[in-house]
Scaffold this motif. Sequence first.
Motif, PDB file in Angstrom:
ATOM      1  N   ASP A 193       0.874  -1.169   0.000  1.00  0.00           N
ATOM      2  CA  ASP A 193       0.000   0.000   0.000  1.00  0.00           C
ATOM      3  C   ASP A 193       0.912   1.220   0.000  1.00  0.00           C
ATOM      4  OD1 ASP A 193       0.950   0.270   2.575  1.00  0.00           O
ATOM      5  OD2 ASP A 193      -0.736  -0.807   3.438  1.00  0.00           O
ATOM      6  N   ASN A 194       0.309   2.356   0.126  1.00  0.00           N
ATOM      7  CA  ASN A 194       1.160   3.534  -0.015  1.00  0.00           C
ATOM      8  C   ASN A 194       1.797   3.975   1.305  1.00  0.00           C
ATOM      9  OD1 ASN A 194      -0.876   4.633   1.339  1.00  0.00           O
ATOM     10  ND2 ASN A 194      -1.301   6.310  -0.082  1.00  0.00           N
ATOM     11  N   VAL A 195       1.826   3.062   2.282  1.00  0.00           N
ATOM     12  CA  VAL A 195       2.511   3.406   3.517  1.00  0.00           C
ATOM     13  C   VAL A 195       3.993   3.107   3.351  1.00  0.00           C
ATOM     14  CG1 VAL A 195       2.773   2.863   5.952  1.00  0.00           C
ATOM     15  CG2 VAL A 195       0.509   2.935   4.949  1.00  0.00           C
ATOM     16  N   ARG A 196       4.785   4.160   3.406  1.00  0.00           N
ATOM     17  CA  ARG A 196       6.230   3.936   3.339  1.00  0.00           C
ATOM     18  C   ARG A 196       6.679   3.692   4.776  1.00  0.00           C
ATOM     19  NH1 ARG A 196      10.139   8.237   0.475  1.00  0.00           N
ATOM     20  NH2 ARG A 196       8.329   8.565  -0.812  1.00  0.00           N
ATOM     21  N   SER A 197       7.235   2.496   5.024  1.00  0.00           N
ATOM     22  CA  SER A 197       7.510   2.142   6.417  1.00  0.00           C
ATOM     23  C   SER A 197       8.557   3.033   7.032  1.00  0.00           C
ATOM     24  CB  SER A 197       8.033   0.720   6.497  1.00  0.00           C
ATOM     25  OG  SER A 197       7.030  -0.162   6.188  1.00  0.00           O
ATOM     26  N   PHE A 198       8.361   3.342   8.279  1.00  0.00           N
ATOM     27  CA  PHE A 198       9.411   3.944   9.089  1.00  0.00           C
ATOM     28  C   PHE A 198      10.513   2.898   9.176  1.00  0.00           C
ATOM     29  CE2 PHE A 198      10.918   5.155  13.495  1.00  0.00           C
ATOM     30  CZ  PHE A 198      11.501   6.338  13.099  1.00  0.00           C
ATOM     31  N   HIS A 199      11.754   3.320   9.294  1.00  0.00           N
ATOM     32  CA  HIS A 199      12.833   2.331   9.192  1.00  0.00           C
ATOM     33  C   HIS A 199      12.917   1.421  10.408  1.00  0.00           C
ATOM     34  CE1 HIS A 199      15.833   4.375  11.890  1.00  0.00           C
ATOM     35  NE2 HIS A 199      14.994   5.363  11.682  1.00  0.00           N
ATOM     36  N   LEU A 200      12.190   1.739  11.485  1.00  0.00           N
ATOM     37  CA  LEU A 200      12.267   0.888  12.681  1.00  0.00           C
ATOM     38  C   LEU A 200      10.979   0.100  12.858  1.00  0.00           C
ATOM     39  CD1 LEU A 200      13.904   3.490  15.084  1.00  0.00           C
ATOM     40  CD2 LEU A 200      15.007   1.557  13.945  1.00  0.00           C
ATOM     41  N   ASN A 201      11.138  -1.115  13.350  1.00  0.00           N
ATOM     42  CA  ASN A 201       9.991  -1.976  13.600  1.00  0.00           C
ATOM     43  C   ASN A 201       9.590  -1.865  15.066  1.00  0.00           C
ATOM     44  OD1 ASN A 201       8.205  -3.725  12.581  1.00  0.00           O
ATOM     45  ND2 ASN A 201       9.562  -5.506  12.568  1.00  0.00           N
ATOM     46  N   GLY A 202       8.315  -2.106  15.358  1.00  0.00           N
ATOM     47  CA  GLY A 202       7.866  -2.012  16.751  1.00  0.00           C
ATOM     48  C   GLY A 202       8.348  -3.177  17.595  1.00  0.00           C
ATOM     49  N   GLY A 203       8.305  -2.989  18.938  1.00  0.00           N
ATOM     50  CA  GLY A 203       8.562  -4.098  19.852  1.00  0.00           C
ATOM     51  C   GLY A 203       9.773  -3.892  20.744  1.00  0.00           C
ATOM     52  N   GLU A 204       9.719  -4.581  21.878  1.00  0.00           N
ATOM     53  CA  GLU A 204      10.803  -4.489  22.865  1.00  0.00           C
ATOM     54  C   GLU A 204      12.133  -4.980  22.273  1.00  0.00           C
ATOM     55  OE1 GLU A 204       9.921  -6.868  26.288  1.00  0.00           O
ATOM     56  OE2 GLU A 204      11.605  -6.081  27.448  1.00  0.00           O
ATOM     57  N   SER A 205      12.090  -6.092  21.535  1.00  0.00           N
ATOM     58  CA  SER A 205      13.344  -6.650  21.007  1.00  0.00           C
ATOM     59  C   SER A 205      13.975  -5.667  20.017  1.00  0.00           C
ATOM     60  CB  SER A 205      13.101  -7.984  20.297  1.00  0.00           C
ATOM     61  OG  SER A 205      12.314  -8.819  21.093  1.00  0.00           O
ATOM     62  N   ALA A 206      13.136  -5.135  19.102  1.00  0.00           N
ATOM     63  CA  ALA A 206      13.660  -4.169  18.124  1.00  0.00           C
ATOM     64  C   ALA A 206      14.159  -2.919  18.836  1.00  0.00           C
ATOM     65  CB  ALA A 206      12.576  -3.811  17.113  1.00  0.00           C
ATOM     66  N   GLY A 207      13.450  -2.507  19.877  1.00  0.00           N
ATOM     67  CA  GLY A 207      13.842  -1.313  20.630  1.00  0.00           C
ATOM     68  C   GLY A 207      15.199  -1.501  21.291  1.00  0.00           C
ATOM     69  N   GLU A 208      15.388  -2.681  21.901  1.00  0.00           N
ATOM     70  CA  GLU A 208      16.676  -2.930  22.571  1.00  0.00           C
ATOM     71  C   GLU A 208      17.810  -2.951  21.549  1.00  0.00           C
ATOM     72  OE1 GLU A 208      15.783  -6.410  24.920  1.00  0.00           O
ATOM     73  OE2 GLU A 208      15.317  -5.134  26.651  1.00  0.00           O
ATOM     74  N   ASN A 209      17.541  -3.566  20.402  1.00  0.00           N
ATOM     75  CA  ASN A 209      18.579  -3.598  19.356  1.00  0.00           C
ATOM     76  C   ASN A 209      18.919  -2.191  18.869  1.00  0.00           C
ATOM     77  OD1 ASN A 209      18.692  -6.330  19.456  1.00  0.00           O
ATOM     78  ND2 ASN A 209      17.306  -6.674  17.722  1.00  0.00           N
ATOM     79  N   TRP A 210      17.867  -1.384  18.694  1.00  0.00           N
ATOM     80  CA  TRP A 210      18.102  -0.030  18.178  1.00  0.00           C
ATOM     81  C   TRP A 210      18.886   0.813  19.186  1.00  0.00           C
ATOM     82  CZ3 TRP A 210      18.693   2.516  13.985  1.00  0.00           C
ATOM     83  CH2 TRP A 210      18.693   3.919  13.994  1.00  0.00           C
ATOM     84  N   LEU A 211      18.545   0.666  20.462  1.00  0.00           N
ATOM     85  CA  LEU A 211      19.245   1.422  21.499  1.00  0.00           C
ATOM     86  C   LEU A 211      20.732   1.054  21.488  1.00  0.00           C
ATOM     87  CD1 LEU A 211      19.011   3.322  23.962  1.00  0.00           C
ATOM     88  CD2 LEU A 211      18.436   1.333  25.364  1.00  0.00           C
ATOM     89  N   THR A 212      21.025  -0.242  21.385  1.00  0.00           N
ATOM     90  CA  THR A 212      22.422  -0.687  21.354  1.00  0.00           C
ATOM     91  C   THR A 212      23.115  -0.160  20.094  1.00  0.00           C
ATOM     92  OG1 THR A 212      21.707  -2.698  22.420  1.00  0.00           O
ATOM     93  CG2 THR A 212      23.890  -2.767  21.424  1.00  0.00           C
ATOM     94  N   HIS A 213      22.394  -0.242  18.977  1.00  0.00           N
ATOM     95  CA  HIS A 213      22.976   0.241  17.726  1.00  0.00           C
ATOM     96  C   HIS A 213      23.298   1.729  17.831  1.00  0.00           C
ATOM     97  CE1 HIS A 213      23.533   0.918  13.424  1.00  0.00           C
ATOM     98  NE2 HIS A 213      22.834   2.015  13.628  1.00  0.00           N
ATOM     99  N   TYR A 214      22.321   2.497  18.283  1.00  0.00           N
ATOM    100  CA  TYR A 214      22.471   3.955  18.292  1.00  0.00           C
ATOM    101  C   TYR A 214      23.612   4.396  19.219  1.00  0.00           C
ATOM    102  CZ  TYR A 214      21.334   8.874  18.926  1.00  0.00           C
ATOM    103  OH  TYR A 214      21.408  10.247  18.985  1.00  0.00           O
ATOM    104  N   LEU A 215      23.696   3.725  20.396  1.00  0.00           N
ATOM    105  CA  LEU A 215      24.715   4.152  21.354  1.00  0.00           C
ATOM    106  C   LEU A 215      26.081   3.531  21.059  1.00  0.00           C
ATOM    107  CD1 LEU A 215      22.784   3.959  24.751  1.00  0.00           C
ATOM    108  CD2 LEU A 215      23.299   5.978  23.385  1.00  0.00           C
ATOM    109  N   TRP A 216      26.100   2.221  20.841  1.00  0.00           N
ATOM    110  CA  TRP A 216      27.385   1.517  20.856  1.00  0.00           C
ATOM    111  C   TRP A 216      27.927   1.194  19.469  1.00  0.00           C
ATOM    112  CZ3 TRP A 216      29.738   1.804  25.337  1.00  0.00           C
ATOM    113  CH2 TRP A 216      28.969   1.934  26.485  1.00  0.00           C
ATOM    114  N   GLN A 217      27.048   0.933  18.508  1.00  0.00           N
ATOM    115  CA  GLN A 217      27.560   0.550  17.187  1.00  0.00           C
ATOM    116  C   GLN A 217      27.825   1.791  16.337  1.00  0.00           C
ATOM    117  OE1 GLN A 217      24.605  -2.379  16.272  1.00  0.00           O
ATOM    118  NE2 GLN A 217      25.539  -3.844  17.678  1.00  0.00           N
TER     119      GLN A 217
END
Length: 458
Positions: A193-217
């Motif tokens: 459909d015409n929804v262009r996804s935001f680059h992040l997926n919902g959820g605790e697991s995705a959130g924890e990964n993103w936090l680690t990526h943003y700070l440490w990677q």
Amino acid sequence: MNLIWLRNDLRLHDHPGFQLAQQQQQPVAVVYILPHSWLQPAELSLNRLAKAKARFLRACLIDLHRNLYLQNIPLQILYGDPVDLLSQWHQQQPFQLLTHSPQAPEESDWLQAIEQQGISTTTYDNQTLFSATQMAPLLSDWPASFSQFRRHVEKQLTVDISAAQKPVHLTNTGIEAPYITHVPWPTDFSSADNVRSFHLNGGESAGENWLTHYLWQSQSIRHYKDTRNQLVGQEYSSQLSAYLAWGCLSARKVWHAITAFEAVHGEDEHSYWLRFELLWREYFHWSMRVHGKRCFFYSALSGESLSAPALKTSHCSSWQAASTGMPVIDAGLRELKQTGFTSNRMRQWLASYFINELALDWRLGAQFFERYLIDYDVASNWGNWAYLAGVGHDPRGKPGAGRYFDLNKQLRRYDPQLSHIQQWLPELAECSVDDICAHQNGTTILANYPAPVQSLRS
Ligand SMILES: Cc1cc2nc3c(=O)[nH]c(=O)nc-3n(C[C@H](O)[C@H](O)[C@H](O)COP(=O)(O)OP(=O)(O)OC[C@H]3O[C@@H](n4cnc5c(N)ncnc54)[C@H](O)[C@@H]3O)c2cc1C
């Protein structure tokens, strides 16, 4: 048995409800209810759950379902009126309700009605950095400005992070919700459909990964203060807001992660500023606790009796269709509608145009954001809108005189290459910043773009 009713606390870590259930060693059932009121058309015939927001929420629930399943606890997902569903369930199988403290007046009404049905309820705070006990002295004498609040909390309070890392182990009740209802998500997520996804997926697991990526990677925190006002990209700011809003990450966990980063790399203006922004969020959260329904009145916290402007239907329709004829605004609205996200700078521009140029009731703008934002957070959204409308905290000048952003000046400063405009309005690929500014103040209208419904004040 304990029934944990989740709302915007969609996680297992640092979760006072799960910790309480674990301490009491009672079997636990867990439910999420999608309120049917969210799908009822409200003001401007809009409901409160646009596609990108629904998609993010659904991903949060799928992830939580998986994580609870590993503990042999099913997550029951219902759709309907929370008070009716919980009362019916209670009649069949009495429980003690554990749920987080209300933020919006709507939630207070639900909890009041539930208690009137004789359901014993314990509430906990899940969204904030500080506890109600820590905040008690401020709650009875609320600081009128963010600076006063910040000075107080920075000097007097510490974020208790001890709970943030404790794992939970729960005991299943084996009881299924008696009313399994089909959840009418507002889209078929599998179809293109015409929804262009935001680059992040919902959820605790995705959130924890993103936090680690943003700070440490990627260590993008190292340039936060310099880039946070940008409009394009994935790491100009932390983009943690949706995880915080749905409670996939606790604010304490994020704070703890930043301080852990600082312990290794040292505190600097960037890491400090990220914590500073988390304090803004904290301020709005507790302010809504103090001021309640007033936050939703047109005069909000101004202390004046102000009258809302008349509804200009044509302005509203252009706004809703992202066709105001103002490239800077239409680009932001397209981004918001398609991805459910836009930068803080763009949110300020949108609100300024809505309030100052279109002269519409700021509360309609707040409701529009509520529908689309994947990080919709009642306190931050309504608090920021009221602030920009000049009826919230830190009013400048006359109450009701909103904070004004000169959009042409802002464009030249923050998007001189037109990267954001051209990403969302490819039809303007050939234009220069001078062309856009002349169009926006009404001096020379572009041949291939509609004239502004309201040009900028000269
Ligand atoms: C009109 C308007 C409406 C807004 N509505 C919301 C909303 O519904 N939900 C929401 O989370 N934020 C809202 N904000 C605040 C801010 O725009 C977003 O939090 C931010 O853009 C999210 O991106 P980020 O996570 O990269 O933020 P960062 O810049 O990385 O900031 C880190 C965190 O601090 C908090 N934060 C940052 N700025 C603010 C702020 N001005 N007010 C409150 N908290 C802040 C957020 O939790 C954010 O995730 C609104 C701002 C405006 C001007």
